[in-house]
Write an enzyme that holds these catalytic residues in place. Structure first.
Site, PDB file in Angstrom:
ATOM      1  N   SER A  41     -25.536 -44.493  -3.582  1.00 43.38           N
ATOM      2  CA  SER A  41     -24.959 -44.188  -2.276  1.00 43.38           C
ATOM      3  C   SER A  41     -23.641 -43.466  -2.512  1.00 43.38           C
ATOM      4  O   SER A  41     -23.030 -43.623  -3.578  1.00 43.38           O
ATOM      5  CB  SER A  41     -24.691 -45.498  -1.525  1.00 43.38           C
ATOM      6  OG  SER A  41     -23.849 -45.293  -0.412  1.00 43.38           O
ATOM      7  N   TYR A  54     -21.036 -54.016  -1.743  1.00 44.34           N
ATOM      8  CA  TYR A  54     -22.012 -52.929  -1.656  1.00 44.34           C
ATOM      9  C   TYR A  54     -21.560 -51.764  -2.527  1.00 44.34           C
ATOM     10  O   TYR A  54     -22.327 -51.226  -3.322  1.00 44.34           O
ATOM     11  CB  TYR A  54     -22.174 -52.483  -0.197  1.00 44.34           C
ATOM     12  CG  TYR A  54     -23.131 -51.340  -0.011  1.00 44.34           C
ATOM     13  CD1 TYR A  54     -24.498 -51.571   0.081  1.00 44.34           C
ATOM     14  CD2 TYR A  54     -22.677 -50.023   0.081  1.00 44.34           C
ATOM     15  CE1 TYR A  54     -25.391 -50.524   0.251  1.00 44.34           C
ATOM     16  CE2 TYR A  54     -23.560 -48.973   0.243  1.00 44.34           C
ATOM     17  CZ  TYR A  54     -24.918 -49.226   0.336  1.00 44.34           C
ATOM     18  OH  TYR A  54     -25.794 -48.183   0.503  1.00 44.34           O
ATOM     19  N   SER A  57     -21.931 -52.578  -6.201  1.00 46.29           N
ATOM     20  CA  SER A  57     -23.335 -52.551  -6.643  1.00 46.29           C
ATOM     21  C   SER A  57     -23.820 -51.116  -6.824  1.00 46.29           C
ATOM     22  O   SER A  57     -24.551 -50.819  -7.761  1.00 46.29           O
ATOM     23  CB  SER A  57     -24.235 -53.319  -5.665  1.00 46.29           C
ATOM     24  OG  SER A  57     -24.361 -52.658  -4.421  1.00 46.29           O
ATOM     25  N   LYS A  58     -23.397 -50.214  -5.953  1.00 47.91           N
ATOM     26  CA  LYS A  58     -23.814 -48.812  -6.058  1.00 47.91           C
ATOM     27  C   LYS A  58     -23.074 -48.096  -7.193  1.00 47.91           C
ATOM     28  O   LYS A  58     -23.648 -47.226  -7.853  1.00 47.91           O
ATOM     29  CB  LYS A  58     -23.622 -48.092  -4.722  1.00 47.91           C
ATOM     30  CG  LYS A  58     -24.516 -48.653  -3.606  1.00 47.91           C
ATOM     31  CD  LYS A  58     -25.995 -48.599  -3.962  1.00 47.91           C
ATOM     32  CE  LYS A  58     -26.882 -49.029  -2.816  1.00 47.91           C
ATOM     33  NZ  LYS A  58     -28.311 -48.821  -3.077  1.00 47.91           N
ATOM     34  N   THR A  91     -31.768 -44.500   9.822  1.00 45.01           N
ATOM     35  CA  THR A  91     -32.829 -45.484   9.597  1.00 45.01           C
ATOM     36  C   THR A  91     -32.563 -46.675  10.516  1.00 45.01           C
ATOM     37  O   THR A  91     -31.454 -46.825  11.048  1.00 45.01           O
ATOM     38  CB  THR A  91     -32.837 -45.968   8.131  1.00 45.01           C
ATOM     39  OG1 THR A  91     -31.587 -46.607   7.851  1.00 45.01           O
ATOM     40  CG2 THR A  91     -33.080 -44.825   7.164  1.00 45.01           C
TER      41      THR A  91
END
Length: 162
Positions: A41, A54, A57-58, A91
């Site tokens: 990301s 987040y 983790s990316k 999404t």
């Protein structure tokens, strides 16, 4: 939000999936080679105050992808490994992004997130598919990190690996 689940889903599963793919795809095991594309990301390229786990983790997906791509090249596995870093994608999960129960202690960053969304744009999934096709078709790409935002499809630049 359970931050350990975020790390499990976003990083550990990518590592596990990449290693499984390599086992089946690498030439020394009778595979025919190929390409693995991990999903990171734009949040993995810079620090993100409202999503620290987040983002971490990316960042991990990017570091792992670049590192395992070097190993795959050095061992002549015949497998290229790259990652895509899309911005905000239209999404169903994006529809719930601003719900307080999903943002938890970071709910106060709601306006900052909206500004980032405006800057990077809300992407149609077809643009992500375009990036995937580009990275799959170019056999020279290995260990590359592709950014996909409304500014276009570009590659992250890094210093030369020693």
């Amino acid at each position: 939000m359970n931050w350990e689940n975020t790390v499990q889903i976003n990083l550990i599963s990518v590592i596990r999936g990449t290693y499984i793919g390599l086992e089946y795809m690498k030439i020394e095991n009778g595979g025919s080679g190929g390409a693995i594309i991990n999903t990171a990301s734009i949040a993995g390229l810079w620090p993100v105050a409202y999503q620290p786990v987040y983002s971490a983790s990316k960042h991990g997906v990017i570091g792992f992808t670049r590192s395992v791509a070097l190993a795959a090249r050095a061992k002549n596995y015949g497998v290229r490994i790259n990652a895509i870093c899309p911005g905000f994608v239209a999404t169903p999960i994006l529809q719930t992004a601003f719900q307080e129960e999903n943002m938890g202690i970071y709910y106060s960053f709601k306006e900052e997130i909206k500004e980032k969304m405006e800057f990077y744009g809300i992407l149609n999934p077809s643009l992500i598919a375009e990036g995937l096709i580009k990275i799959l078709e170019d056999d020279s790409l290995n260990g590359e990190i592709m950014k996909i935002t409304k500014q276009g499809i570009t590659f992250q630049e890094y210093c030369t690996t020693p």
